[in-house]
Write an enzyme that holds these catalytic residues in place. Structure first.
Site, mmCIF file in Angstrom:
data_model
loop_
_atom_site.group_PDB
_atom_site.id
_atom_site.type_symbol
_atom_site.label_atom_id
_atom_site.label_comp_id
_atom_site.label_asym_id
_atom_site.label_seq_id
_atom_site.Cartn_x
_atom_site.Cartn_y
_atom_site.Cartn_z
ATOM 1 N N ASP A 1 55.169 25.853 61.447
ATOM 2 C CA ASP A 1 55.269 25.454 60.046
ATOM 3 C C ASP A 1 54.809 24.009 59.911
ATOM 4 O O ASP A 1 55.356 23.111 60.559
ATOM 5 C CB ASP A 1 56.717 25.560 59.564
ATOM 6 C CG ASP A 1 57.148 27.004 59.348
ATOM 7 O OD1 ASP A 1 56.521 27.683 58.516
ATOM 8 O OD2 ASP A 1 58.091 27.441 60.017
ATOM 9 N N ASP B 1 53.625 33.896 57.662
ATOM 10 C CA ASP B 1 54.966 33.482 57.238
ATOM 11 C C ASP B 1 54.976 32.943 55.816
ATOM 12 O O ASP B 1 55.825 32.149 55.458
ATOM 13 C CB ASP B 1 55.492 32.418 58.212
ATOM 14 C CG ASP B 1 57.004 32.291 58.160
ATOM 15 O OD1 ASP B 1 57.685 33.312 57.950
ATOM 16 O OD2 ASP B 1 57.511 31.171 58.336
#
Length: 401
Positions: free
Chosen positions: A259, A369
Site C-alpha cells: 500500500d 486491493d
C-alpha cells in the site's frame, strides 16, 4: 475403517514445530553487537556516525520506540571448523509470530547499497556458501520498529505513540545451515498445505498423509540432522507425483502488494519498497528462474531517486525478463473518489514512466486491493493500452458477493 487423518496432521504439525524447525541450524556462535538509535526520523546510510561510534548492545535489550529506527552492526568470524558449510547470520529483531509487514522489519546494507530485507520469514543473511572458515563478518542492519496496527489507535500516529522501546533483540548469531533439515521443513510444510487442498475422499490426499506419517516415523527426535535424509526419502514419491492428466496448468510469479499510503508514515512505505525490491533482486541472483511482478510507478521512482544502484539492478532484470513491470498506473489508485480525468492521468503518467525507463507498455491493470469499480473503468483501461485487469476486491461487495 479407522480414519486417523486428524491424528497424523496434528502429529506432523507438532514435529515441524518442536523438532524440525529448531534443528535447521547447527549450534552457532553469537555475533558482537553495537547499535545507534535515531532520536527522530530515518536518515541516509551516509549520514550515520562512524561505525566505531556505535554503542555496545546485547541480545535481550530493547530497541527503538514505535516507528523509530535503530542501526545495528553485527561483527564476528566464521569458525574454521565450519569449512564447507553454508553459514548464515541469523537475526531475530523481536518478531511476534511470522506475519510480515505489520511489525519490526530490517534492511541489510552492503558497500553498494541495500542487500535484502529481514523479516519474520527471512531472518537470515548468507555469509558464505560454502565457507572456507575464518571469514570475517561485518553486517549493518537498519531496523525499523514498525508497530502492529490494523486500525487507527494512539500507536498508529508518530505524535501519540508511546516513546518506550517497542522490540527486544532476541538473536544475532552465526550458524551453519543443515541443508537436509531445511529442505525437510519446506517439503513437510508444502505437503501439509497440498493435502488440505485435496477433496476429503481423494486417494492422493491419503497417499500424502501416509507419506507424512512415514516421514515422522523415520525422524529421530534425538538426532534430527542425521535422520532428516531418511525422512525426506519417505516424501520423495508423493512430491514427484504430477497432477492428473486433465488438471489445469498454472504459472506463478512473485509479487508483494505494498500500500503506497496506509496505516504507517509515508516514509515507511519508501523503506518497505527498498526492503522488498532488494530482496527480490537478491532472490533472482540465487534463483535465476525466479520472476517478480511489481506495479506502481511512484514506488519505482522512489528507488530511482534514493538507490540508483538498486534501480539499475531492477532495470537489468527487466531486460532479462526476470522483473515484470505491472499495471501501468502511477499508484494503485482509489476508484471510488477519483473522477475520470484523475484516472486517465494515473495511466498517462504511469505508462509514460514504464515506457521511458523500461521500454514497456503494461497491458494489464493491476489493482488487487482497490475498492470501487464504476462502469466507466473498462473504457479508461482500454484507452490506456490495457486488455485485462486483475483484482480480488469484488469479493468484498456488500450487496452482491
Amino acid at each position: 475403517m479407522h480414519d486417523d487423518a486428524l491424528i497424523i496432521q496434528s502429529r506432523a504439525q507438532r514435529v515441524l514445530r518442536e523438532c524440525v524447525r529448531p534443528a535447521i541450524y547447527a549450534p552457532g556462535v553469537p555475533l558482537q553487537i553495537s547499535a545507534f538509535t535515531l532520536p527522530g526520523e530515518p536518515i541516509r546510510r551516509d549520514e550515520l556516525p562512524p561505525l566505531d561510534a556505535f554503542e555496545p548492545f546485547r541480545t535481550g535489550e530493547r530497541w527503538a520506540p514505535a516507528w523509530g529506527t535503530t542501526w545495528f552492526r553485527f561483527v564476528g568470524d566464521v569458525p574454521a571448523a565450519w569449512s564447507g558449510a553454508r553459514v548464515e547470520a541469523v537475526i531475530d529483531l523481536g518478531f511476534a509470530g511470522d506475519h510480515v509487514g505489520f511489525q519490526a522489519e530490517g534492511l541489510v546494507w552492503g558497500a553498494d547499497g541495500p542487500v535484502h530485507g529481514i523479516h519474520p520469514r527471512r531472518r537470515w543473511s548468507v555469509v558464505a556458501d560454502p565457507a572456507a572458515g575464518g571469514e570475517h563478518v561485518d553486517l549493518l542492519v537498519e531496523a525499523a520498529a514498525n508497530a502492529t496496527v490494523f486500525a487507527r489507535t494512539p500507536m498508529h500516529d508518530l505524535e501519540t505513540a508511546p516513546r518506550d522501546p517497542l522490540y527486544r533483540l532476541r538473536q544475532a548469531d552465526l550458524a551453519p545451515l543443515r541443508g537436509d533439515v531445511w529442505h525437510l521443513e519446506l517439503e513437510l510444510d508444502f505437503l501439509m498445505r497440498l493435502m488440505h487442498q485435496q477433496p476429503g475422499d481423494s486417494a492422493r490426499r491419503f497417499r500424502i498423509l501416509a507419506a507424512i506419517s512415514d516421514a515422522c516415523d523415520a525422524l529421530d527426535r534425538r538426532d534430527v540432522a542425521a535422520t532428516a535424509p531418511t525422512a525426506r526419502a519417505a516424501l520423495a514419491d508423493v512430491l514427484a507425483q504430477p497432477a492428473h492428466a486433465s488438471a489445469h496448468r498454472l504459472s506463478a510469479i512473485g509479487h508483494a502488494h505494498i500500500d503506497t499510503a496506509w496505516l504507517w508514515p509515508m516514509r515507511e512505505t519508501v523503506r518497505k519498497c527498498t526492503r522488498t525490491f532488494s530482496s527480490a533482486v537478491a532472490l533472482m541472483d540465487e534463483y535465476p528462474e525466479f520472476r517478480f511482478g511489481c506495479s506502481q510507478a511512484a514506488q519505482y521512482e522512489w528507488i530511482e531517486a534514493r538507490h540508483p544502484v538498486l534501480f539499475e539492478a531492477i532495470r537489468a532484470r527487466t531486460e532479462s525478463g526476470q522483473w515484470v513491470p505491472l499495471g501501468g498506473m502511477w499508484v494503485e489508485a482509489d476508484c471510488n473518489l477519483a473522477g475520470g480525468e484523475a484516472m486517465a492521468r494515473q495511466f498517462l503518467h504511469g505508462q509514460r514512466y514504464f515506457r521511458e525507463h523500461f521500454g514497456v507498455t503494461c497491458r494489464e491493470v493491476w489493482i488487487p486491493d482497490v475498492f470501487g469499480y464504476p462502469a466507466s473503468m473498462p473504457q479508461i483501461f482500454s484507452l490506456a493500452g490495457a486488455n485485462a485487469f486483475l483484482t480480488q476486491k469484488m469479493s468484498w461487495n456488500r450487496t452482491n458477493p
